[in-house]
Design an enzyme around this catalytic site. Structure first.
Site, mmCIF file in Angstrom:
data_model
loop_
_atom_site.group_PDB
_atom_site.id
_atom_site.type_symbol
_atom_site.label_atom_id
_atom_site.label_comp_id
_atom_site.label_asym_id
_atom_site.label_seq_id
_atom_site.Cartn_x
_atom_site.Cartn_y
_atom_site.Cartn_z
ATOM 1 N N PHE A 53 43.748 50.090 3.629
ATOM 2 C CA PHE A 53 43.106 50.324 5.086
ATOM 3 C C PHE A 53 43.252 49.294 6.169
ATOM 4 C CE2 PHE A 53 41.337 52.742 1.384
ATOM 5 C CZ PHE A 53 41.451 53.911 1.832
ATOM 6 N N GLU A 97 32.592 57.136 -11.614
ATOM 7 C CA GLU A 97 33.553 58.707 -10.932
ATOM 8 C C GLU A 97 34.950 58.619 -11.785
ATOM 9 O OE1 GLU A 97 33.313 58.623 -5.741
ATOM 10 O OE2 GLU A 97 35.205 57.662 -6.733
ATOM 11 N N GLN A 118 35.438 50.701 4.029
ATOM 12 C CA GLN A 118 34.818 50.566 6.070
ATOM 13 C C GLN A 118 34.417 48.710 6.768
ATOM 14 O OE1 GLN A 118 34.717 52.446 8.549
ATOM 15 N NE2 GLN A 118 35.117 53.679 7.279
#
Length: 437
Positions: free
Chosen positions: A19, A175, A323
């Protein structure tokens, strides 16, 4: 800063196509620099959906996107499949698996790897899940063990093949635990009518006092409640002592017979050799200043999971989330241009857009600033955010169709064993394996 011999423009070398690395390269598009990105894979991995690859809900190609294709319109961008092994700051070069490469500016965006905290026994026998190859290994191991369980005559013989222990109750562990619970509740007896649901056990273990400890207490409590109702046994305030491939033991004496231990209890930065050990902080992260520049250097930057920007507000550095890497990448790209032009640089300021985690069908938790909610709406928000964040229109369409199909049928994924996974044997002359403490 002078340009390299092979170009009339300064060369910016980016180690890593995650990212953060993507954002640095994009920020330098159409600028008077040459950008060279290095990565050991020729694709970008959308890591938040790795757990769905591991459980067979999605195919690997739907969460990966070609790095070359992503930048095919950026004329100043080049890519090479390579691993950086050594940084040579005194020469402004890096040693790689394809030779020595010169840089004018270097960005270390190499991400993180699994941290086993020094326990070689656990490192050998447990399964990590930080990359697509690791997620596929986990998928094939899971399916092979279900096939093995079908062949066993007694419940006692089937037990280690049907016990799944996930160590680490952060977003990945939560998850994956939810996905395995749904596999047991909705799919197990369809694919394997010889097996019973109550024989497959899913354990989620963490030494912290609650699951999703980085999120709000409200989100944590809701996640634990969702998991418990789905049949997951949640063990908090529990530390793993050891795992020998057959039995995982915990401090206090509890143990579980299992061949399926998935480790997501910690990460550590992937830092090439060559930097002074004094600037390598806890978690193997590189200490940086307020513009993401590595301490002691004028032209080397570190961003994302591999960076430790220590301030009064962030005494332990920033969290290892996408992020942070994205925002650091954007700021670093701008600051490299500022330095080239002799302009004032911009300090990095992280804007926390919130946290999301899904537990399963219609179940998710969301912390968006002061707004906190759980359940169906949080699940819809989670799906929307992850869908729009995927690279490539095709990937978005494929994932959406898979999700719709799974939601309607309760039986998504093909769960094919394309290749067998075989764990390597422990070397005969190996030294005694230490415990984690």
């Amino acid at each position: 800063m002078k340009a390299t011999e092979t170009s009339r423009f300064p060369q910016v070398v980016i180690i890593g196509g995650g990212f953060g690395g993507l954002e640095v390269a994009k920020a330098l598009a159409d600028q008077p620099v040459d950008v060279l990105m290095l990565d050991k894979h020729n694709y970008h991995t959308f890591q938040p959906l790795l757990y769905q690859v591991a459980t067979g809900s999605l195919e690997a190609g739907s969460i990966a996107f070609s790095l070359r294709k992503n930048f095919d319109d950026q004329k100043n961008f080049r890519f090479r499949v390579a691993e950086a092994t050594q940084i040579n700051p005194e020469k402004n070069t890096i040693d790689t698996t394809i030779g020595e490469i010169a840089y004018d500016y270097l960005v270390i965006a190499s991400g993180s790897t699994t941290n086993f905290f020094g326990n070689k026994d656990i490192e050998h026998h447990a399964m990590p899940m930080k990359s697509i190859p690791e997620a596929l290994d986990l998928r094939y191991m899971l399916l092979q063990h279900l096939e093995e369980a079908v062949l066993k005559a007694t419940k006692e013989e089937r037990e280690p093949y049907l016990n799944f222990v996930l160590v680490g109750a952060g977003p990945t562990g939560v998850e994956l635990a939810g996905a395995l619970a749904e596999l047991r509740n909705n799919i197990l007896t369809k694919d394997y009518p010889e097996l019973k649901k109550d024989e497959m056990k899913v354990y989620l273990v963490d030494f912290m006092p609650r699951v999703l400890s980085a999120m709000s207490e409200q989100a944590s409590a809701a996640a634990k409640d969702f998991l418990t109702k789905m049949g997951v046994e949640v063990l908090v305030n529990v530390k793993v002592d050891n795992y020998d491939g057959e039995t995982i033991t915990f401090e206090g004496g509890k143990s579980v017979r299992t061949k399926n231990v998935i480790w997501s209890a910690g990460v550590m930065g992937s830092v090439p050799e060559g930097l002074d050990k004094d600037i390598i902080m806890r978690g193997n992260r590189v200490k940086t200043d307020n513009i993401c520049r590595v301490e002691g250097f004028e032209n080397i930057f570190a961003i994302g999971d591999v960076a430790a920007m220590i301030t009064n507000d962030t005494p332990k550095g920033h969290p290892g989330v996408a992020q942070v890497a994205i925002q650091m990448g954007k700021t670093t790209g701008k600051n490299i241009l500022h330095l080239i032009k002799g302009e004032t640089t911009e300090s990095f300021k992280y804007f926390d857009k919130g946290s999301l985690a899904t537990i399963g069908r219609n179940k998710a938790v969301a912390d968006l600033g002061k707004i906190k909610f759980q359940g169906f709406f949080a699940w819809v928000v989670w799906m929307f955010v992850h869908l729009i964040s995927l690279l490539g229109f095709r990937n978005k369409v494929v994932v959406f169709i898979n999700w719709v199909g799974s939601y309607i049928s309760y039986n998504g994924g093909s769960r094919l064993i394309i290749r067998r996974f075989v764990k390597e044997a422990v070397p005969q002359d190996a030294e005694p394996l230490p415990n984690s403490d």
